[in-house]
Motif scaffolding. Structure first.
Motif, PDB file in Angstrom:
ATOM      1  N   ASP A 134       0.830  -1.211   0.000  1.00  0.00           N
ATOM      2  CA  ASP A 134       0.000   0.000   0.000  1.00  0.00           C
ATOM      3  C   ASP A 134       0.862   1.257   0.000  1.00  0.00           C
ATOM      4  O   ASP A 134       0.529   2.250  -0.670  1.00  0.00           O
ATOM      5  CB  ASP A 134      -0.929   0.007   1.212  1.00  0.00           C
ATOM      6  N   ALA A 135       1.972   1.220   0.732  1.00  0.00           N
ATOM      7  CA  ALA A 135       2.872   2.380   0.745  1.00  0.00           C
ATOM      8  C   ALA A 135       3.464   2.613  -0.639  1.00  0.00           C
ATOM      9  O   ALA A 135       3.572   3.753  -1.096  1.00  0.00           O
ATOM     10  CB  ALA A 135       3.981   2.170   1.770  1.00  0.00           C
ATOM     11  N   ARG A 136       3.842   1.533  -1.310  1.00  0.00           N
ATOM     12  CA  ARG A 136       4.377   1.678  -2.671  1.00  0.00           C
ATOM     13  C   ARG A 136       3.310   2.198  -3.618  1.00  0.00           C
ATOM     14  O   ARG A 136       3.588   3.046  -4.480  1.00  0.00           O
ATOM     15  CB  ARG A 136       4.941   0.353  -3.151  1.00  0.00           C
ATOM     16  N   ALA A 137       2.091   1.711  -3.482  1.00  0.00           N
ATOM     17  CA  ALA A 137       1.010   2.188  -4.342  1.00  0.00           C
ATOM     18  C   ALA A 137       0.763   3.680  -4.138  1.00  0.00           C
ATOM     19  O   ALA A 137       0.545   4.423  -5.099  1.00  0.00           O
ATOM     20  CB  ALA A 137      -0.262   1.387  -4.063  1.00  0.00           C
ATOM     21  N   ARG A 138       0.798   4.118  -2.888  1.00  0.00           N
ATOM     22  CA  ARG A 138       0.615   5.556  -2.627  1.00  0.00           C
ATOM     23  C   ARG A 138       1.741   6.375  -3.256  1.00  0.00           C
ATOM     24  O   ARG A 138       1.507   7.468  -3.794  1.00  0.00           O
ATOM     25  CB  ARG A 138       0.544   5.810  -1.119  1.00  0.00           C
ATOM     26  N   ALA A 139       2.974   5.862  -3.184  1.00  0.00           N
ATOM     27  CA  ALA A 139       4.101   6.571  -3.792  1.00  0.00           C
ATOM     28  C   ALA A 139       3.943   6.647  -5.301  1.00  0.00           C
ATOM     29  O   ALA A 139       4.242   7.682  -5.915  1.00  0.00           O
ATOM     30  CB  ALA A 139       5.408   5.878  -3.415  1.00  0.00           C
ATOM     31  N   LEU A 140       3.492   5.569  -5.911  1.00  0.00           N
ATOM     32  CA  LEU A 140       3.269   5.583  -7.359  1.00  0.00           C
ATOM     33  C   LEU A 140       2.243   6.650  -7.739  1.00  0.00           C
ATOM     34  O   LEU A 140       2.459   7.416  -8.686  1.00  0.00           O
ATOM     35  CB  LEU A 140       2.795   4.201  -7.828  1.00  0.00           C
ATOM     36  N   VAL A 141       1.151   6.713  -7.003  1.00  0.00           N
ATOM     37  CA  VAL A 141       0.117   7.715  -7.294  1.00  0.00           C
ATOM     38  C   VAL A 141       0.668   9.123  -7.095  1.00  0.00           C
ATOM     39  O   VAL A 141       0.468  10.013  -7.935  1.00  0.00           O
ATOM     40  CB  VAL A 141      -1.116   7.474  -6.401  1.00  0.00           C
ATOM     41  N   ARG A 142       1.374   9.330  -5.986  1.00  0.00           N
ATOM     42  CA  ARG A 142       1.897  10.658  -5.675  1.00  0.00           C
ATOM     43  C   ARG A 142       2.827  11.172  -6.769  1.00  0.00           C
ATOM     44  O   ARG A 142       2.858  12.369  -7.057  1.00  0.00           O
ATOM     45  CB  ARG A 142       2.635  10.626  -4.342  1.00  0.00           C
ATOM     46  N   HIS A 143       3.559  10.279  -7.388  1.00  0.00           N
ATOM     47  CA  HIS A 143       4.554  10.693  -8.378  1.00  0.00           C
ATOM     48  C   HIS A 143       4.111  10.459  -9.825  1.00  0.00           C
ATOM     49  O   HIS A 143       4.927  10.388 -10.738  1.00  0.00           O
ATOM     50  CB  HIS A 143       5.883   9.986  -8.107  1.00  0.00           C
ATOM     51  N   GLY A 144       2.789  10.374 -10.018  1.00  0.00           N
ATOM     52  CA  GLY A 144       2.252  10.336 -11.371  1.00  0.00           C
ATOM     53  C   GLY A 144       2.401   9.016 -12.081  1.00  0.00           C
ATOM     54  O   GLY A 144       2.401   8.985 -13.322  1.00  0.00           O
ATOM     55  N   MET A 145       2.476   7.916 -11.324  1.00  0.00           N
ATOM     56  CA  MET A 145       2.618   6.587 -11.925  1.00  0.00           C
ATOM     57  C   MET A 145       1.550   5.661 -11.362  1.00  0.00           C
ATOM     58  O   MET A 145       1.840   4.619 -10.781  1.00  0.00           O
ATOM     59  CB  MET A 145       4.036   6.050 -11.665  1.00  0.00           C
ATOM     60  N   ASP A 146       0.318   6.035 -11.549  1.00  0.00           N
ATOM     61  CA  ASP A 146      -0.812   5.303 -10.976  1.00  0.00           C
ATOM     62  C   ASP A 146      -1.156   4.107 -11.860  1.00  0.00           C
ATOM     63  O   ASP A 146      -2.119   4.126 -12.635  1.00  0.00           O
ATOM     64  CB  ASP A 146      -2.008   6.236 -10.828  1.00  0.00           C
ATOM     65  N   PHE A 147      -0.347   3.057 -11.735  1.00  0.00           N
ATOM     66  CA  PHE A 147      -0.526   1.842 -12.512  1.00  0.00           C
ATOM     67  C   PHE A 147      -0.699   0.651 -11.575  1.00  0.00           C
ATOM     68  O   PHE A 147      -0.268   0.702 -10.412  1.00  0.00           O
ATOM     69  CB  PHE A 147       0.683   1.622 -13.439  1.00  0.00           C
ATOM     70  N   PRO A 148      -1.315  -0.421 -12.053  1.00  0.00           N
ATOM     71  CA  PRO A 148      -1.485  -1.606 -11.208  1.00  0.00           C
ATOM     72  C   PRO A 148      -0.150  -2.101 -10.665  1.00  0.00           C
ATOM     73  O   PRO A 148       0.857  -2.121 -11.387  1.00  0.00           O
ATOM     74  CB  PRO A 148      -2.117  -2.626 -12.158  1.00  0.00           C
TER      75      PRO A 148
END
Length: 233
Positions: A134-148
């Motif tokens: 979940d922490a990695r997913a949040r980081a992906l979203v925060r940095h414009g990489m909202d991918f599965p």
């Protein structure tokens, strides 16, 4: 450049994917026939070593930069001795728990993936602990990489083969660790494999992965290479 076929199949007999990984793959909404890009996270999308150095410094430890391996290079500042092997796994678990969401994104990664996402489906396949997914997913979203995101366990060949089986399409894989390229080459040989190490200090310690198709140095190069491979005829 040698291209794989527009559609690709994998061998019928594959080692079982770990149950926790299989469940994540099954939950993905993937489109059969649509090109697939599978990207690692640490030292591909995020600067793992920069974050690890900060984490080690907070514990009076440092990374010696003698080789690519973590074991033997994580040392105590007090006397320069290497951390004991049995202490390494708990240390890394603590690192992922505390620092996963704080890692810096690699320059150009988000822009390149955004460019490719219009005509490909993108999956992030990371060996982050499941507890830190979940922490990695949040980081992906925060940095414009909202991918599965799939939190993998062990060599990546089984998971890559399972993903490729789902889409049966032209596909590419990006990872920094040579043994992951070897695993994918054995289990999903039609997968085009790009070797990329974001941190130049780390990249200098390791040559081209023997089982990759191509070594790349920047996300601009990755964008153009993948576009030519998966999108352009």
């Amino acid at each position: 450049m040698t291209f794989p076929p527009k559609t690709a199949t994998i061998p019928d007999s594959q080692p079982l994917v770990p149950a926790t990984v299989a469940a994540q793959i099954e939950a993905l909404a993937l489109t059969p026939g649509r090109p697939l890009l599978i990207a690692d996270a640490d030292e591909v999308l995020f600067y793992f070593m920069r974050g690890l150095e900060r984490f080690l410094d907070s514990r009076d430890l440092y990374f010696d930069w003698r080789s690519y391996a973590l074991y033997g290079n994580i040392r105590h500042r007090r006397d320069g001795s290497a951390m004991a092997a049995e202490d390494l796994h708990p240390l890394l678990q603590s690192f992922f728990a505390e620092a996963t969401e704080l890692l810096e994104p690699v320059e150009g990664a988000a822009a390149a993936l955004a460019h490719l996402a219009g005509k490909t489906q993108i999956v992030v396949l990371s060996n982050v602990p499941l507890t830190s997914k979940d922490a990695r997913a949040r980081a992906l979203v925060r940095h414009g990489m909202d991918f599965p995101l799939i939190a993998n366990s062990g060599p990546k060949g089984p998971a890559v083969a399972a993903l490729l089986e789902r889409v049966q399409a032209r596909a590419a894989f990006i990872d920094d660790i040579p043994h992951n390229h070897t695993s994918v080459a054995k289990l999903a040989p039609v997968m085009h494999r790009l070797h990329f190490i974001a941190d130049p200090r780390l990249a200098a310690l390791l040559g081209r992965a023997p089982d990759c198709h191509h070594r790349v140095d920047t996300w601009d190069e990755i964008r153009d290479h993948v576009a030519a491979l998966l999108i352009e005829d």
